[in-house]
Design a protein around this motif. Structure first.
Motif, PDB file in Angstrom:
ATOM      1  N   GLU A  31       0.703  -1.171  -0.211  1.00 50.37           N
ATOM      2  CA  GLU A  31      -0.004  -0.066  -0.018  1.00 50.37           C
ATOM      3  C   GLU A  31       0.899   1.061   0.073  1.00 50.37           C
ATOM      4  O   GLU A  31       1.793   1.378   0.653  1.00 50.37           O
ATOM      5  N   VAL A  32       0.619   2.149  -0.961  1.00 50.51           N
ATOM      6  CA  VAL A  32       1.157   3.430  -0.817  1.00 50.51           C
ATOM      7  C   VAL A  32       0.377   4.386   0.055  1.00 50.51           C
ATOM      8  O   VAL A  32      -0.817   4.666  -0.110  1.00 50.51           O
ATOM      9  N   GLN A  33       0.985   4.930   1.048  1.00 51.70           N
ATOM     10  CA  GLN A  33       0.504   5.830   2.103  1.00 51.70           C
ATOM     11  C   GLN A  33       1.233   7.135   2.295  1.00 51.70           C
ATOM     12  O   GLN A  33       2.282   7.250   1.928  1.00 51.70           O
ATOM     13  N   LEU A  34       0.327   8.082   2.466  1.00 51.62           N
ATOM     14  CA  LEU A  34       0.876   9.555   2.913  1.00 51.62           C
ATOM     15  C   LEU A  34       0.587   9.691   4.340  1.00 51.62           C
ATOM     16  O   LEU A  34      -0.447   9.430   4.765  1.00 51.62           O
ATOM     17  N   ILE A  35       1.437  10.270   4.990  1.00 50.94           N
ATOM     18  CA  ILE A  35       1.325  10.631   6.452  1.00 50.94           C
ATOM     19  C   ILE A  35       2.035  12.041   6.772  1.00 50.94           C
ATOM     20  O   ILE A  35       2.963  12.485   6.198  1.00 50.94           O
ATOM     21  N   LYS A  36       1.383  12.953   7.540  1.00 52.24           N
ATOM     22  CA  LYS A  36       1.895  14.084   8.103  1.00 52.24           C
ATOM     23  C   LYS A  36       2.339  14.015   9.469  1.00 52.24           C
ATOM     24  O   LYS A  36       1.715  13.378  10.388  1.00 52.24           O
ATOM     25  N   LEU A  37       3.668  14.340   9.841  1.00 51.85           N
ATOM     26  CA  LEU A  37       4.200  13.997  11.011  1.00 51.85           C
ATOM     27  C   LEU A  37       4.384  15.527  11.681  1.00 51.85           C
ATOM     28  O   LEU A  37       5.019  16.398  10.911  1.00 51.85           O
ATOM     29  N   GLN A  38       4.829  15.409  13.082  1.00 48.40           N
ATOM     30  CA  GLN A  38       5.512  16.387  13.736  1.00 48.40           C
ATOM     31  C   GLN A  38       5.579  15.694  15.196  1.00 48.40           C
ATOM     32  O   GLN A  38       4.861  15.320  15.741  1.00 48.40           O
ATOM     33  N   GLY A  39       6.929  15.978  15.472  1.00 47.90           N
ATOM     34  CA  GLY A  39       7.427  15.575  16.776  1.00 47.90           C
ATOM     35  C   GLY A  39       7.963  14.214  16.556  1.00 47.90           C
ATOM     36  O   GLY A  39       8.402  14.004  15.508  1.00 47.90           O
ATOM     37  N   GLU A  40       7.964  13.338  17.616  1.00 48.53           N
ATOM     38  CA  GLU A  40       8.765  11.918  17.751  1.00 48.53           C
ATOM     39  C   GLU A  40       7.986  10.887  17.607  1.00 48.53           C
ATOM     40  O   GLU A  40       6.911  10.893  18.308  1.00 48.53           O
TER      41      GLU A  40
END
Length: 102
Positions: A31-40
């Motif tokens: 699966e190709v996925q997108l994710i937005k991160l901030q922090g650890e």
């Protein structure tokens, strides 16, 4: 058959929640996925599969026990299975990841 292109910048802008995966589609058994991160994120290991991290926007630090690798927009890395790592995004970052379907 309805085949459509995907604009990663637009999809990234539409992500509102941090650490929530959005499926962009499937390729074979992945699966190709997108994710937005901030922090650890926590230290973890993927025992069964390699994992590809592609930075769509922002800066991602991938912490390993013996080094830190910084990835910027349009850079990617493959983390081999069994390698302990911790993703860190000091500021907002968006990633595209590839992983086996579950």
């Amino acid at each position: 058959m309805n085949i459509e292109k995907i604009n990663l910048q637009l999809e990234s802008e539409n992500l509102k929640a941090f650490w929530q995966l959005k499926s962009l589609g499937k390729i074979n058994n992945h699966e190709v996925q997108l994710i937005k991160l901030q922090g650890e994120y926590e230290w973890h290991t993927h025992e069964e599969e390699d994992k590809l991290f592609f930075v769509v926007d922002g800066i991602l630090e991938l912490h390993f026990r013996d080094q830190i690798i910084e990835l910027r927009k349009n850079e990617c890395i493959v983390v081999p299975k069994g390698v302990e790592n911790k993703p860190v995004a000091k500021d907002e970052a968006t990633l595209m990841i590839f992983e086996p379907q579950r």
